[in-house]
Motif scaffolding. Sequence first.
Motif, PDB file in Angstrom:
ATOM      1  N   ILE A 116     -10.496 -25.138   2.897  1.00  0.00           N
ATOM      2  CA  ILE A 116      -9.521 -24.317   2.162  1.00  0.00           C
ATOM      3  C   ILE A 116      -9.369 -24.807   0.716  1.00  0.00           C
ATOM      4  N   PRO A 117      -9.202 -26.124   0.467  1.00  0.00           N
ATOM      5  CA  PRO A 117      -9.105 -26.561  -0.931  1.00  0.00           C
ATOM      6  C   PRO A 117     -10.336 -26.201  -1.760  1.00  0.00           C
ATOM      7  N   ALA A 118     -11.520 -26.260  -1.174  1.00  0.00           N
ATOM      8  CA  ALA A 118     -12.725 -25.910  -1.931  1.00  0.00           C
ATOM      9  C   ALA A 118     -12.704 -24.443  -2.332  1.00  0.00           C
ATOM     10  N   ILE A 119     -12.316 -23.567  -1.398  1.00  0.00           N
ATOM     11  CA  ILE A 119     -12.233 -22.138  -1.714  1.00  0.00           C
ATOM     12  C   ILE A 119     -11.175 -21.886  -2.783  1.00  0.00           C
ATOM     13  N   GLU A 120     -10.017 -22.489  -2.633  1.00  0.00           N
ATOM     14  CA  GLU A 120      -8.939 -22.275  -3.601  1.00  0.00           C
ATOM     15  C   GLU A 120      -9.350 -22.719  -4.995  1.00  0.00           C
ATOM     16  N   ARG A 121     -10.046 -23.861  -5.087  1.00  0.00           N
ATOM     17  CA  ARG A 121     -10.471 -24.345  -6.411  1.00  0.00           C
ATOM     18  C   ARG A 121     -11.459 -23.381  -7.047  1.00  0.00           C
ATOM     19  N   ILE A 122     -12.450 -22.929  -6.279  1.00  0.00           N
ATOM     20  CA  ILE A 122     -13.466 -22.035  -6.827  1.00  0.00           C
ATOM     21  C   ILE A 122     -12.850 -20.722  -7.285  1.00  0.00           C
ATOM     22  N   VAL A 123     -11.975 -20.147  -6.462  1.00  0.00           N
ATOM     23  CA  VAL A 123     -11.326 -18.885  -6.833  1.00  0.00           C
ATOM     24  C   VAL A 123     -10.505 -19.059  -8.107  1.00  0.00           C
ATOM     25  N   SER A 124      -9.792 -20.171  -8.211  1.00  0.00           N
ATOM     26  CA  SER A 124      -8.953 -20.416  -9.383  1.00  0.00           C
ATOM     27  C   SER A 124      -9.780 -20.622 -10.647  1.00  0.00           C
ATOM     28  N   GLU A 125     -10.891 -21.343 -10.520  1.00  0.00           N
ATOM     29  CA  GLU A 125     -11.663 -21.715 -11.704  1.00  0.00           C
ATOM     30  C   GLU A 125     -12.666 -20.658 -12.146  1.00  0.00           C
ATOM     31  N   HIS A 126     -13.122 -19.790 -11.217  1.00  0.00           N
ATOM     32  CA  HIS A 126     -14.240 -18.905 -11.531  1.00  0.00           C
ATOM     33  C   HIS A 126     -13.918 -17.422 -11.470  1.00  0.00           C
ATOM     34  N   THR A 127     -12.710 -17.050 -11.052  1.00  0.00           N
ATOM     35  CA  THR A 127     -12.426 -15.619 -10.882  1.00  0.00           C
ATOM     36  C   THR A 127     -11.056 -15.263 -11.448  1.00  0.00           C
ATOM     37  N   GLY A 128     -10.813 -13.962 -11.511  1.00  0.00           N
ATOM     38  CA  GLY A 128      -9.498 -13.462 -11.894  1.00  0.00           C
ATOM     39  C   GLY A 128      -8.688 -13.002 -10.704  1.00  0.00           C
ATOM     40  N   GLU A 171     -23.651 -24.482  -3.049  1.00  0.00           N
ATOM     41  CA  GLU A 171     -24.019 -24.331  -4.458  1.00  0.00           C
ATOM     42  C   GLU A 171     -23.865 -22.898  -4.949  1.00  0.00           C
ATOM     43  N   TYR A 172     -23.666 -21.944  -4.019  1.00  0.00           N
ATOM     44  CA  TYR A 172     -23.528 -20.545  -4.400  1.00  0.00           C
ATOM     45  C   TYR A 172     -22.129 -19.997  -4.147  1.00  0.00           C
ATOM     46  N   TRP A 173     -21.178 -20.816  -3.720  1.00  0.00           N
ATOM     47  CA  TRP A 173     -19.829 -20.311  -3.450  1.00  0.00           C
ATOM     48  C   TRP A 173     -19.213 -19.686  -4.699  1.00  0.00           C
ATOM     49  N   ASP A 174     -19.432 -20.296  -5.867  1.00  0.00           N
ATOM     50  CA  ASP A 174     -18.838 -19.731  -7.081  1.00  0.00           C
ATOM     51  C   ASP A 174     -19.419 -18.353  -7.381  1.00  0.00           C
ATOM     52  N   ARG A 175     -20.718 -18.161  -7.146  1.00  0.00           N
ATOM     53  CA  ARG A 175     -21.335 -16.853  -7.380  1.00  0.00           C
ATOM     54  C   ARG A 175     -20.785 -15.814  -6.400  1.00  0.00           C
ATOM     55  N   PHE A 176     -20.557 -16.223  -5.173  1.00  0.00           N
ATOM     56  CA  PHE A 176     -20.038 -15.309  -4.162  1.00  0.00           C
ATOM     57  C   PHE A 176     -18.680 -14.772  -4.581  1.00  0.00           C
ATOM     58  N   PHE A 177     -17.759 -15.667  -4.953  1.00  0.00           N
ATOM     59  CA  PHE A 177     -16.417 -15.203  -5.305  1.00  0.00           C
ATOM     60  C   PHE A 177     -16.400 -14.501  -6.661  1.00  0.00           C
ATOM     61  N   THR A 178     -17.259 -14.918  -7.581  1.00  0.00           N
ATOM     62  CA  THR A 178     -17.372 -14.198  -8.850  1.00  0.00           C
ATOM     63  C   THR A 178     -17.835 -12.766  -8.617  1.00  0.00           C
ATOM     64  N   LYS A 179     -18.763 -12.610  -7.660  1.00  0.00           N
ATOM     65  CA  LYS A 179     -19.259 -11.276  -7.340  1.00  0.00           C
ATOM     66  C   LYS A 179     -18.148 -10.412  -6.741  1.00  0.00           C
ATOM     67  N   LEU A 180     -17.337 -10.991  -5.859  1.00  0.00           N
ATOM     68  CA  LEU A 180     -16.207 -10.236  -5.313  1.00  0.00           C
ATOM     69  C   LEU A 180     -15.307  -9.739  -6.441  1.00  0.00           C
TER      70      LEU A 180
END
Length: 421
Positions: free
Chosen positions: A330-342, A276-285
Motif C-alpha cells: 500500500i505505501p508503494a502504491i500511495e507514493r507512486i500515485v502521489s508523485e507521478h499522477t494527478g 519498474e513499471y508501476w509508475d507507468r501503469f498509474f500514469t496511464k490510468l
Amino acid sequence: MTTAMSLPAPASVSVWDAVDEAPRSPVRAGLAERLFRHAVRELPVRVVLAGGERLGAGGPDAPLMRVIRPEAFFHRLGVDAKIGFGEAYMTGDWDSPDPAALLTPFARRLSTLVPRPLQSLRRWVDASRPTAERNTTAGATRNVQRHYDLSNEVFAAFLDETMTYSAGLFRPGVTDLATAQRCKLDRALDAAGVVEGTRLLEIGSGWGSLAIRAARRGARVTTLTLSEQQRALAVERVERAGLADHVDVELRDYRQADGEFDAVISLEMIEAVGAEYWDRFFTKLDRLLTPGGRAVVQAITMPHERMLATRDSYTWIHKYIFPGGQLPSIPAIERIVSEHTGIHPVERHAFGQSYAETLRQWRAGFTRRREHIAGLGFNERFRRMWEFYLAYSEAGFRARYLDVWQLVFAKPTTDGARDSG
C-alpha cells in the motif's frame, strides 16, 4: 469442432517437467537441514521424516508434513530454499494431507524463519530474476501467455460459473463462490460509478465476467488482455450474452491503450506489471481518465518492509506460476500515485480473508477434478504444482501476510474540484 473452451493439450516438455533430480550440495544441504530443524522446532506443526523421526511443536491435531525423501528435500532447500521447497512438493519429496493448513504457520513467521544474521546473506545466495521475464511490452506478453494460455479448460475445471479469477467478496451470509464473485464485481463497478452510458476501460479482461456485468448496466466497455485464449473465450461469452455491441475485447497492452474513459477498472492485474513499471501503469490510468472520472484497482499486497526485502528475489512463484510478477505494498502504491499522477485516493477496502476462502474453494474444485485435468493432457507433476500454488497462496492470506484491496482513485474535474469519496 474446436471452440474457445477446447484447446490443444500442452507441449510434452514444459517448465514443470524440467525439474531435475535433486541437486547435490552436501555443505548447503547440511546447513539447510539445520535451519529447517531450527525453524520448525517452535511451529505448531508435525513433521515426520522417513524413518519415523518427528519434529515440530504441534500436538496430534496439528497440520502434518511427511518428508518422504529427506536427502533430496534438504539438498533442494540447500541450493535455493525459495524455489526448492515448492519443487520438493512437485516431485513428491514431501507431502501433506492439507498443505494450506501446514503452510499457514510458516507464513505467519515468514520474516523470522531464517535467523536475522543469515538474512543479510540473501543477496549472495538468491537467484536473480531472468532478464527475459522483465515486463517490457514483449516480455509482458510472454509472461501472461505462460500462465493464462495454459488451457481455458484447466481454469474452467476449478473456477465457478462466472469464470472470474480474482478474489471473491464473501459478504455476511454468502457461502457460494459465484455469488461472492458477483459481489466483488458489483462493488468495483459501484465504486467506479459505472452506470448506463459510462465509457469503461478494463485492464485485464479475464474471461469477460466484469465486462459482461458492466455492459448489462448499459456501459460501453473496452477491455484489454494479452492472452489469446482468454480473449477467444471472452468474445464468445460476450456474444452469447447478446452484448457484442457494448463490449470490445482487445488483444492489447495497457501501455498501448488510448482514448478517454469515465472509469477504469483493473482487477488483480497490477501484480503482473512489475515494480519498474508501476509508475507507468498509474500514469496511464491518469491520462486515460476524463476529469471527474474514477479508477478502481484491485491489488494483492504484501507488507512494505517485506516487499523491500524481497523485491529482487526470484522465487518458486516466479519460476512456475507468474513470471515477472511482483506484489506491491500500500505505501508503494500511495507514493507512486502521489508523485507521478494527478489522481488521488478516495476509498480503499480490504478483504483478504475472502481471498483465503476463494482459494480454498478453488483448490477443492481443482482437487475434485484432478482426473478431468489429467484427461486434458496435464500430468501429475503439473497437478501437484498447481495444488502447491493454490495452497501456498491460501496460507499467505490466512496468515494475513498477504491482503487484497479495492483501491479507488478519482481525477479532479476541469475546475480543479476533488472527489472526496
